[in-house]
Scaffold this active site. Sequence first.
Site, PDB file in Angstrom:
ATOM      1  N   LYS A 191     -45.187 -24.316 -27.289  1.00 54.91           N
ATOM      2  CA  LYS A 191     -46.122 -24.622 -27.993  1.00 54.91           C
ATOM      3  C   LYS A 191     -46.861 -23.312 -28.794  1.00 54.91           C
ATOM      4  CE  LYS A 191     -50.227 -23.981 -28.192  1.00 54.91           C
ATOM      5  NZ  LYS A 191     -51.067 -23.275 -29.088  1.00 54.91           N
ATOM      6  N   GLY A 244     -49.727 -13.883 -24.733  1.00 54.84           N
ATOM      7  CA  GLY A 244     -51.295 -13.919 -25.244  1.00 54.84           C
ATOM      8  C   GLY A 244     -52.007 -12.853 -24.761  1.00 54.84           C
ATOM      9  N   SER A 245     -53.302 -13.421 -24.927  1.00 55.79           N
ATOM     10  CA  SER A 245     -54.612 -12.472 -24.609  1.00 55.79           C
ATOM     11  C   SER A 245     -54.749 -12.595 -22.922  1.00 55.79           C
ATOM     12  CB  SER A 245     -55.790 -13.031 -25.200  1.00 55.79           C
ATOM     13  OG  SER A 245     -56.243 -14.303 -24.743  1.00 55.79           O
ATOM     14  N   THR A 246     -55.371 -11.492 -22.274  1.00 59.04           N
ATOM     15  CA  THR A 246     -55.725 -11.343 -20.898  1.00 59.04           C
ATOM     16  C   THR A 246     -56.663 -12.586 -20.635  1.00 59.04           C
ATOM     17  OG1 THR A 246     -55.096  -9.263 -20.871  1.00 59.04           O
ATOM     18  CG2 THR A 246     -56.547  -9.956 -19.112  1.00 59.04           C
ATOM     19  N   ARG A 247     -57.636 -12.812 -21.527  1.00 61.02           N
ATOM     20  CA  ARG A 247     -58.514 -13.871 -21.213  1.00 61.02           C
ATOM     21  C   ARG A 247     -57.702 -15.149 -20.994  1.00 61.02           C
ATOM     22  NH1 ARG A 247     -60.697 -17.813 -24.527  1.00 61.02           N
ATOM     23  NH2 ARG A 247     -59.580 -17.044 -26.323  1.00 61.02           N
ATOM     24  N   GLY A 249     -54.615 -15.560 -20.501  1.00 60.88           N
ATOM     25  CA  GLY A 249     -53.667 -15.113 -19.221  1.00 60.88           C
ATOM     26  C   GLY A 249     -54.352 -15.654 -17.809  1.00 60.88           C
ATOM     27  N   GLU A 267     -47.330 -12.495 -20.202  1.00 58.12           N
ATOM     28  CA  GLU A 267     -47.361 -11.219 -21.065  1.00 58.12           C
ATOM     29  C   GLU A 267     -48.518 -11.056 -21.906  1.00 58.12           C
ATOM     30  OE1 GLU A 267     -44.864  -9.032 -20.611  1.00 58.12           O
ATOM     31  OE2 GLU A 267     -43.415 -10.479 -19.710  1.00 58.12           O
ATOM     32  N   CYS A 302     -49.187  -5.962 -29.493  1.00 61.45           N
ATOM     33  CA  CYS A 302     -49.749  -5.876 -28.090  1.00 61.45           C
ATOM     34  C   CYS A 302     -49.422  -4.436 -27.530  1.00 61.45           C
ATOM     35  CB  CYS A 302     -49.090  -6.798 -26.971  1.00 61.45           C
ATOM     36  SG  CYS A 302     -47.275  -6.675 -27.264  1.00 61.45           S
ATOM     37  N   GLU A 401     -59.096  -4.330 -26.628  1.00 60.31           N
ATOM     38  CA  GLU A 401     -57.913  -4.323 -27.476  1.00 60.31           C
ATOM     39  C   GLU A 401     -58.716  -4.906 -28.729  1.00 60.31           C
ATOM     40  OE1 GLU A 401     -55.359  -7.555 -26.818  1.00 60.31           O
ATOM     41  OE2 GLU A 401     -53.481  -6.326 -27.215  1.00 60.31           O
TER      42      GLU A 401
HETATM   43  P1  NAD Z   1     -54.389 -15.876 -27.292  1.00 63.48           P
HETATM   44  O1  NAD Z   1     -54.169 -15.717 -26.051  1.00 63.48           O
HETATM   45  O2  NAD Z   1     -55.578 -16.350 -27.922  1.00 63.48           O
HETATM   46  O3  NAD Z   1     -53.524 -17.269 -27.342  1.00 63.48           O
HETATM   47  C1  NAD Z   1     -52.020 -17.399 -27.250  1.00 63.48           C
HETATM   48  C2  NAD Z   1     -51.549 -18.791 -26.875  1.00 63.48           C
HETATM   49  O4  NAD Z   1     -52.236 -19.414 -26.030  1.00 63.48           O
HETATM   50  C3  NAD Z   1     -51.622 -19.657 -28.357  1.00 63.48           C
HETATM   51  O5  NAD Z   1     -50.697 -20.289 -28.405  1.00 63.48           O
HETATM   52  C4  NAD Z   1     -53.018 -20.350 -27.915  1.00 63.48           C
HETATM   53  O6  NAD Z   1     -53.125 -21.676 -28.707  1.00 63.48           O
HETATM   54  C5  NAD Z   1     -52.898 -20.559 -26.580  1.00 63.48           C
HETATM   55  N1  NAD Z   1     -53.995 -20.699 -26.003  1.00 63.48           N
HETATM   56  C6  NAD Z   1     -55.538 -20.195 -26.538  1.00 63.48           C
HETATM   57  N2  NAD Z   1     -56.533 -20.828 -25.377  1.00 63.48           N
HETATM   58  C7  NAD Z   1     -55.761 -21.474 -24.650  1.00 63.48           C
HETATM   59  C8  NAD Z   1     -56.204 -22.162 -23.568  1.00 63.48           C
HETATM   60  N3  NAD Z   1     -57.596 -22.254 -23.387  1.00 63.48           N
HETATM   61  N4  NAD Z   1     -55.512 -22.777 -22.864  1.00 63.48           N
HETATM   62  C9  NAD Z   1     -53.771 -22.998 -23.235  1.00 63.48           C
HETATM   63  N5  NAD Z   1     -53.509 -22.430 -24.279  1.00 63.48           N
HETATM   64  C10 NAD Z   1     -54.444 -21.527 -24.852  1.00 63.48           C
HETATM   65  O7  NAD Z   1     -53.770 -14.733 -28.077  1.00 63.48           O
HETATM   66  P2  NAD Z   1     -53.322 -14.682 -29.553  1.00 63.48           P
HETATM   67  O8  NAD Z   1     -54.804 -14.182 -30.399  1.00 63.48           O
HETATM   68  O9  NAD Z   1     -52.603 -15.620 -30.125  1.00 63.48           O
HETATM   69  O10 NAD Z   1     -52.316 -13.396 -29.358  1.00 63.48           O
HETATM   70  C11 NAD Z   1     -52.972 -11.908 -29.191  1.00 63.48           C
HETATM   71  C12 NAD Z   1     -52.882 -11.346 -27.940  1.00 63.48           C
HETATM   72  O11 NAD Z   1     -51.573 -11.711 -27.412  1.00 63.48           O
HETATM   73  C13 NAD Z   1     -53.190 -10.154 -27.728  1.00 63.48           C
HETATM   74  O12 NAD Z   1     -53.898  -9.811 -26.431  1.00 63.48           O
HETATM   75  C14 NAD Z   1     -51.918  -9.362 -27.404  1.00 63.48           C
HETATM   76  O13 NAD Z   1     -51.799  -8.161 -26.703  1.00 63.48           O
HETATM   77  C15 NAD Z   1     -51.185 -10.533 -26.751  1.00 63.48           C
HETATM   78  N6  NAD Z   1     -49.469 -10.067 -26.787  1.00 63.48           N
HETATM   79  C16 NAD Z   1     -48.788  -9.802 -25.692  1.00 63.48           C
HETATM   80  C17 NAD Z   1     -47.464  -9.440 -25.977  1.00 63.48           C
HETATM   81  C18 NAD Z   1     -46.771  -8.877 -24.754  1.00 63.48           C
HETATM   82  O14 NAD Z   1     -45.513  -9.066 -24.548  1.00 63.48           O
HETATM   83  N7  NAD Z   1     -47.614  -8.396 -23.535  1.00 63.48           N
HETATM   84  C19 NAD Z   1     -46.758  -9.627 -27.126  1.00 63.48           C
HETATM   85  C20 NAD Z   1     -47.432 -10.362 -28.213  1.00 63.48           C
HETATM   86  C21 NAD Z   1     -49.000 -10.376 -28.047  1.00 63.48           C
END
Ligand code: NAD
Length: 497
Positions: A191, A244-247, A249, A267, A302, A401
């Site tokens: 996804k 993605g974001s910690t929120r 996660g 991650e 990130c 962040e």
């Molecule tokens: P995000 O958490 O908003 O979204 C990430 C993914 O999760 C997207 O595909 C999104 O559609 C999905 N998502 C969002 N809400 C969801 C929900 N309620 N249920 C299920 N899936 C959901 O993050 P973003 O804005 O796309 O990316 C930025 C974040 O990613 C930053 O916090 C960055 O630090 C982190 N990141 C971490 C790494 C790492 O390896 N640690 C690498 C790249 C990015």
Amino acid sequence: MSSTPKPVIDWHARAAALRVDGRALINGRRVEAAETFGKHSPLDNRLLGPVARGQATDIDAAVRAARAAFDDGRWAGQSPAKRKRVLQRFAELILGAQEELALLETLDMGKPIQYSMAVDVPATARCIAWYAEAIDKVYDEIAPTAANALALIQREPMGVVGAIVPWNYPMIMASWKLGPALAAGNSVVLKPSEKSPLTALRLAELALQAGLPEGVFNVVPGFGHEAGEALALHMNVDAIGFTGSTRVGRRMLDYAGRSNLKRVYNELGGKSAVLVFPDFDDLDRAAQTIAASMFFNQGESCNAPSRVLVHESIAEDFVKRLAAEAPRYVAGDPLDANTVMGALVDEGQLKTVMGYIDSGKEEGACAVAGGVRAREATGGFFVEPTIFDGVSGSMRIAREEIFGPVLSVLRFKDEADAIAQANDSAYGLQASVWTSHIDRAHRVARKLRVGTVHVNQYDEDDITVPFGGYKQSGNGRDKSLHALEKYTELKSTLLKL
Ligand code: NAD
């Protein structure tokens, strides 16, 4: 012998001619999803095309296809050597489609075309090729039991892996899940972010072309609260590889708890600290490297080194050196081959970043570079590289962040203070230490609660090195052989002899 110069690519002409296919890819076929949404480009807000807005029914179809493919062994049952050959072809096809994939990536999420070409596509291909090469060299174990027993310890593929990835490095993040998961024999439902769905769909087509059996790699674009949630809650998904974001996660852990206790590998975000000690003998190189790493990918990384901690005796001088670097990173047209900093991914991200810049000013920090929106007339979402001096550890720009081109400079008194400030964060992704003393480098590195410590550099990166965080930056590791642990179960088989 003179070599023929490479023709200059007219990226604007190619972009104008591009036709986007945003349909989902399930069970080896492009299919219409229940709904669609209009995907716009952050370059100028142009409509790129309709894209599948996956719903629970679409996710269910993809998971069923993935499960059927796994259960009948059409991929998991192939020898590692055969899987290797298919994935090697996949990597070659990715490189063969370099210009098309790079253009899609740039139009979709705004990064400069020169980096989509030179970094994102090659790194994606290398990741797939690396796991392909590795998988027929991984052996299982025999436990040192008593002589009258034989205990085999084997790794088996997990089953169906759900991969949910962000928009900042759409292809690379997908490849960090796909490489180990597919090499180990799993089926995958990917996804991609709703902000960057296009390259994932092309990757799945290339994988089919390479010989990956139908149903093994499915892509369902859509929104997080719809397709993402449905995938993470699905009872037939065995593991979620999330970046993605910690929120969000946190939600992944909750979804697993509310469904089948699937494995969750997160991650997540970061607020990486850079510790610059006064004994370091090349402060110009330090400033250049930190600025380059901070403003790469518009600061949407990130591991961006967004908290620079400098010893108070050199802080004033170091801020001047950092500020002198900022003009190299002015925001430009991402389709111009010379641009080094492109557009933020969308208007929402622009508002978030500008909101942090305002909060920094309101809380008393001083912008020594940038601090303003750029190229507004284009209709795109650009911000100038921004450096704040006079930041204290309690300010939002020091703690949260930002995910944009905003760097904060703080001061420290001594080594203990530097370590304490660096560790004073909910995150623990990366850090870097700048010192000319090897003993200090190791002493400080040991005390930093982060997954990766860089010493006197920030840009060394390799697929062989694990990537991931301590604390609220996540669990598990992407890249390296360790990533295979996430997508395999450990089975013990005991015999009495
Ligand atoms: P995000 O958490 O908003 O979204 C990430 C993914 O999760 C997207 O595909 C999104 O559609 C999905 N998502 C969002 N809400 C969801 C929900 N309620 N249920 C299920 N899936 C959901 O993050 P973003 O804005 O796309 O990316 C930025 C974040 O990613 C930053 O916090 C960055 O630090 C982190 N990141 C971490 C790494 C790492 O390896 N640690 C690498 C790249 C990015």
